[in-house]
Design a protein around this motif. Structure first.
Motif, PDB file in Angstrom:
ATOM      1  N   PRO A 111     -38.335  32.657 -25.697  1.00 22.79           N
ATOM      2  CA  PRO A 111     -38.617  34.242 -25.688  1.00 22.79           C
ATOM      3  C   PRO A 111     -37.013  34.614 -25.012  1.00 22.79           C
ATOM      4  CG  PRO A 111     -40.463  33.213 -24.840  1.00 22.79           C
ATOM      5  CD  PRO A 111     -39.660  31.904 -25.119  1.00 22.79           C
ATOM      6  N   ALA A 112     -36.439  33.968 -24.074  1.00 18.48           N
ATOM      7  CA  ALA A 112     -35.100  34.445 -23.382  1.00 18.48           C
ATOM      8  C   ALA A 112     -34.098  34.488 -24.362  1.00 18.48           C
ATOM      9  CB  ALA A 112     -34.739  33.535 -22.331  1.00 18.48           C
ATOM     10  N   ALA A 113     -34.026  33.574 -25.278  1.00 13.35           N
ATOM     11  CA  ALA A 113     -33.114  33.510 -26.431  1.00 13.35           C
ATOM     12  C   ALA A 113     -33.218  34.720 -27.319  1.00 13.35           C
ATOM     13  CB  ALA A 113     -33.112  32.415 -27.324  1.00 13.35           C
ATOM     14  N   LEU A 114     -34.470  35.038 -27.660  1.00 11.00           N
ATOM     15  CA  LEU A 114     -34.883  36.231 -28.626  1.00 11.00           C
ATOM     16  C   LEU A 114     -34.329  37.596 -27.775  1.00 11.00           C
ATOM     17  CD1 LEU A 114     -38.563  35.121 -29.811  1.00 11.00           C
ATOM     18  CD2 LEU A 114     -36.220  35.110 -30.907  1.00 11.00           C
ATOM     19  N   ASP A 115     -34.741  37.807 -26.436  1.00  9.22           N
ATOM     20  CA  ASP A 115     -34.095  38.935 -25.630  1.00  9.22           C
ATOM     21  C   ASP A 115     -32.610  38.979 -25.698  1.00  9.22           C
ATOM     22  OD1 ASP A 115     -36.908  39.632 -25.251  1.00  9.22           O
ATOM     23  OD2 ASP A 115     -36.926  38.637 -23.265  1.00  9.22           O
ATOM     24  N   LEU A 116     -32.032  37.866 -25.640  1.00  8.22           N
ATOM     25  CA  LEU A 116     -30.534  37.948 -25.461  1.00  8.22           C
ATOM     26  C   LEU A 116     -30.092  38.203 -26.787  1.00  8.22           C
ATOM     27  CD1 LEU A 116     -29.703  34.557 -23.505  1.00  8.22           C
ATOM     28  CD2 LEU A 116     -29.225  36.789 -22.854  1.00  8.22           C
ATOM     29  N   LEU A 117     -30.802  37.846 -27.877  1.00  4.81           N
ATOM     30  CA  LEU A 117     -30.060  38.375 -29.197  1.00  4.81           C
ATOM     31  C   LEU A 117     -30.393  39.918 -29.440  1.00  4.81           C
ATOM     32  CD1 LEU A 117     -31.311  35.298 -31.337  1.00  4.81           C
ATOM     33  CD2 LEU A 117     -28.960  36.150 -31.031  1.00  4.81           C
ATOM     34  N   LEU A 118     -31.485  40.225 -28.882  1.00  2.87           N
ATOM     35  CA  LEU A 118     -31.734  41.688 -28.970  1.00  2.87           C
ATOM     36  C   LEU A 118     -30.725  42.421 -28.184  1.00  2.87           C
ATOM     37  CD1 LEU A 118     -33.640  43.837 -30.147  1.00  2.87           C
ATOM     38  CD2 LEU A 118     -34.951  43.794 -28.159  1.00  2.87           C
ATOM     39  N   THR A 119     -30.372  42.044 -27.169  1.00  3.53           N
ATOM     40  CA  THR A 119     -29.155  42.602 -26.349  1.00  3.53           C
ATOM     41  C   THR A 119     -27.676  42.617 -27.113  1.00  3.53           C
ATOM     42  OG1 THR A 119     -30.200  42.019 -24.238  1.00  3.53           O
ATOM     43  CG2 THR A 119     -27.577  42.225 -24.158  1.00  3.53           C
ATOM     44  N   ALA A 152     -36.798  32.759 -38.303  1.00  4.31           N
ATOM     45  CA  ALA A 152     -37.547  31.591 -37.822  1.00  4.31           C
ATOM     46  C   ALA A 152     -38.632  31.647 -36.963  1.00  4.31           C
ATOM     47  CB  ALA A 152     -36.382  30.570 -37.301  1.00  4.31           C
ATOM     48  N   VAL A 153     -38.800  32.868 -36.285  1.00  4.24           N
ATOM     49  CA  VAL A 153     -40.029  32.936 -35.455  1.00  4.24           C
ATOM     50  C   VAL A 153     -41.221  32.742 -35.993  1.00  4.24           C
ATOM     51  CG1 VAL A 153     -41.038  34.638 -33.727  1.00  4.24           C
ATOM     52  CG2 VAL A 153     -38.678  34.604 -33.783  1.00  4.24           C
ATOM     53  N   GLN A 154     -42.106  32.022 -35.563  1.00  2.40           N
ATOM     54  CA  GLN A 154     -43.514  31.539 -36.152  1.00  2.40           C
ATOM     55  C   GLN A 154     -44.395  32.461 -35.930  1.00  2.40           C
ATOM     56  OE1 GLN A 154     -43.673  28.798 -38.266  1.00  2.40           O
ATOM     57  NE2 GLN A 154     -41.644  28.663 -38.110  1.00  2.40           N
ATOM     58  N   ASP A 155     -44.343  33.095 -34.795  1.00  2.00           N
ATOM     59  CA  ASP A 155     -45.306  34.371 -34.378  1.00  2.00           C
ATOM     60  C   ASP A 155     -44.783  35.727 -35.173  1.00  2.00           C
ATOM     61  OD1 ASP A 155     -46.748  36.437 -33.448  1.00  2.00           O
ATOM     62  OD2 ASP A 155     -47.282  35.103 -31.597  1.00  2.00           O
ATOM     63  N   ARG A 156     -45.577  35.925 -36.264  1.00  2.00           N
ATOM     64  CA  ARG A 156     -45.231  36.992 -36.914  1.00  2.00           C
ATOM     65  C   ARG A 156     -45.221  38.335 -36.070  1.00  2.00           C
ATOM     66  NH1 ARG A 156     -47.314  36.893 -43.240  1.00  2.00           N
ATOM     67  NH2 ARG A 156     -46.409  34.900 -43.814  1.00  2.00           N
ATOM     68  N   ALA A 157     -46.167  38.577 -35.322  1.00  2.00           N
ATOM     69  CA  ALA A 157     -46.300  39.892 -34.583  1.00  2.00           C
ATOM     70  C   ALA A 157     -44.927  39.981 -33.547  1.00  2.00           C
ATOM     71  CB  ALA A 157     -47.589  39.874 -33.474  1.00  2.00           C
ATOM     72  N   VAL A 158     -44.720  38.682 -32.928  1.00  2.00           N
ATOM     73  CA  VAL A 158     -43.386  38.839 -32.181  1.00  2.00           C
ATOM     74  C   VAL A 158     -42.128  39.017 -33.040  1.00  2.00           C
ATOM     75  CG1 VAL A 158     -41.993  37.243 -30.794  1.00  2.00           C
ATOM     76  CG2 VAL A 158     -44.508  37.132 -30.583  1.00  2.00           C
ATOM     77  N   ALA A 159     -41.989  38.243 -34.009  1.00  2.00           N
ATOM     78  CA  ALA A 159     -40.733  38.655 -34.832  1.00  2.00           C
ATOM     79  C   ALA A 159     -40.853  40.055 -35.264  1.00  2.00           C
ATOM     80  CB  ALA A 159     -40.991  37.995 -36.157  1.00  2.00           C
ATOM     81  N   ALA A 160     -41.860  40.835 -35.601  1.00  2.00           N
ATOM     82  CA  ALA A 160     -42.035  42.241 -36.032  1.00  2.00           C
ATOM     83  C   ALA A 160     -41.657  43.087 -35.088  1.00  2.00           C
ATOM     84  CB  ALA A 160     -43.353  42.550 -36.731  1.00  2.00           C
ATOM     85  N   ARG A 161     -42.006  42.625 -33.715  1.00  2.00           N
ATOM     86  CA  ARG A 161     -41.633  43.389 -32.534  1.00  2.00           C
ATOM     87  C   ARG A 161     -40.176  43.285 -32.471  1.00  2.00           C
ATOM     88  NH1 ARG A 161     -44.575  41.047 -29.232  1.00  2.00           N
ATOM     89  NH2 ARG A 161     -42.979  40.042 -27.796  1.00  2.00           N
TER      90      ARG A 161
END
Length: 534
Positions: A111-119, A152-161
């Motif tokens: 999750p921390a990596a996903l947040d960094l990529l959003l940044t 590559a995110v498996q949780d579709r809801a997380v990826a969509a967010r």
């Protein structure tokens, strides 16, 4: 040797640890220098495999904490932070692309990596908003990196967010710029670059569709459709913005496929409106993609037929002068129609096919012809001759027959010095396919077998540009006989035909030794498989 490898790995890990800021009481002043930061992110990108130690992919698949991620998160933080340094932006973007390309599955579990990529994505978009001189290439690399990981995110809801978090500022920017009372060039350029980022993001959303056949991000991307149409209307007169809109259209159709079926007709209408307004080549690229994705669907044939007819008629009337890019994309579009949606071109009650041949002749006839446009026209001709099924054969040959003499003449005169040498192979291939098709015994175009094609070549060889240089009548007779010894009844001899035409082109490229070139050629020096022709 093993000890040396272990020692080298240990030293590299120590260096990467210092680069990422671990094990230091504080960064020395030299470490804050932009040039040092640029070298740091280059090092991170080069030794990405060591950042996984001691992580295994199987462990990553079940999730891990930040403390278990080793140097992966610190290195990602370093790269994202360096995106702010103008001197190091390109190096940081490349490093980010390398990390996300090779470690996407692992990063998708953090999750921390996903947040960094959003940044990172927010920084890229802010660079467009603030008109920072970071360069479009770096921005596109950042967007590609984010798309690869979110896919590559498996949780579709997380990826969509996360995807929605990236697209929301783009949508807000489009709304504000399109609503401006008098959007200017700066607005159009910013919209163009932002939409190129969106196109890059969509391009790499290549994950498999769900059980219902619909990609899990389809709902998120559908938010873009109305804003793309609004941008195409607001910036109709700015080719860069329109090209970016068309690029996003094409990428969304290609990625969403069946999920975009309901939006196909509005997209075609918008593309046709943009084409009518300014004839932008990008509109043809979008139409080519639509044909590839939806051409097999019977319910789309009528819509595609109407669009192809309108475009072909427009180009037949307006001509192709000073429009080489449009000509190239038009013939690519027609080629896609032949390959993916033949009923829209060959089973309709209009003259789009005939109009396309008139456009073809207008494209290959200038002296010299524009290279890419002529190449596209000849490739379209070859595709049509080779891929038309028996059900369409009479239609295709019937459309070509009245224009066969003109097409053959253009090919022959092109080889006689009118076209650059780089185009000679294309004209030779086109002429071979044309003559071969019209010397078949089952020709259905109202011409006796062999007679039509023979008459075309005979007329082409009498063209002033050709006959004036083939001074001796015997040269004309021998060349004509040789061509039909190669193309005529019996097994095709394509290699020999190409040899004949290459030598024919050489004759006009150099005026020396014209008197005995054919005698030498026919005696076996140039074409031993044919022997002699009397």
């Amino acid at each position: 040797e093993s000890a040396d490898i272990d020692r080298t790995t240990e030293l590299l890990l120590s260096l990467l640890t210092r680069v990422c800021g671990r094990g230091l009481d504080g960064e020395a002043e030299v470490m804050r220098h932009p040039l040092v930061k640029r070298q740091d992110v280059r090092l991170i990108g080069s030794y990405r495999a060591l950042l996984m130690a001691p992580i295994t992919r199987s462990a990553a698949a079940v999730g891990m904490s930040a403390s278990e991620a080793g140097l992966l998160l610190p290195s990602l933080e370093k790269v994202v932070a360096t995106l702010n340094e103008p001197v190091a932006t390109h190096a940081a973007a490349r490093a980010l692309g390398t990390l996300c390309g090779f470690l996407a599955e692992t990063l998708a579990c953090l999750p921390a990596a996903l947040d960094l990529l959003l940044t990172a994505l927010a920084k890229a978009f802010a660079g467009v908003e603030a008109d920072y001189d970071t360069g479009g290439e770096a921005l596109l690399q950042v967007v590609e990196a984010g798309a690869r990981v979110y896919t590559a995110v498996q949780d579709r809801a997380v990826a969509a967010r996360y995807m929605q978090s990236f697209l929301e500022p783009v949508v807000l920017m489009l709304s504000s710029r399109c609503a401006a009372p008098a959007p200017g060039v700066a607005d159009a350029e910013m919209v163009a670059l932002s939409l190129r980022m969106v196109a890059q993001f969509v391009r790499f959303l290549d994950c498999a569709p769900g059980a219902d056949g619909v990609p899990h991000f389809a709902g998120t991307l559908s938010l873009l459709w109305p804003h793309l149409r609004a941008a195409s209307v607001a910036f109709t007169h700015h080719e860069g913005a329109v090209s970016a809109v068309c690029e996003v259209y094409a990428k969304m159709l290609l990625v969403l496929k069946a999920a975009a079926a309901a939006d196909l007709q509005p997209v075609l209408e918008d593309v046709l409106r943009l084409y009518d307004a300014h004839g932008y080549p990008a509109t043809m690229r979008t139409l080519s993609t639509a044909l590839e994705v939806f051409g097999k669907h019977a319910e789309t044939h009528a819509s595609f037929a109407a669009v192809l007819h309108r475009v072909a008629q427009h180009l037949r009337v307006t001509g192709m002068a000073d429009k080489p890019d449009l000509a190239k994309e038009f013939f690519r579009c027609m080629q896609q129609a032949v390959l993916f949606c033949p009923p829209a071109l060959l089973e309709v009650d209009n003259d789009a096919l005939e109009a396309s041949f008139d456009v073809l002749l207008a494209t290959v006839s200038p002296a010299p012809p524009e290279r890419e446009a002529a190449r596209g026209a000849l490739q379209y001709l070859r595709t049509l001759l080779s891929h038309s099924r028996k059900a369409h054969q009479a239609r295709v040959l019937g459309a070509i027959a009245p224009r066969g003499a003109a097409i053959a003449a253009q090919c022959v005169t092109a080889l006689a010095g009118r076209a650059p040498q780089l185009l000679h192979p294309n004209f030779i291939e086109g002429l071979w396919d044309l003559l071969g098709r019209f010397t078949e015994k089952d020709v259905q175009a109202g011409l006796p077998a062999d007679r039509g094609a023979q008459a075309w070549v005979a007329a082409a060889l009498q063209e002033p540009a050709v006959a004036s240089l083939l001074a001796a009548p015997r040269e004309l007779e021998l060349l004509h006989a040789l061509l039909f010894r190669v193309v005529g009844a019996g097994a095709p001899k394509k290699v020999q035909f190409k040899q004949v035409m290459v030598e024919f082109a050489k004759l006009f490229a150099s005026q020396s030794h014209r008197e005995d070139w054919m005698d030498a050629f026919l005696s076996g020096n140039g074409l031993p498989l044919l022997g002699s022709v009397s």
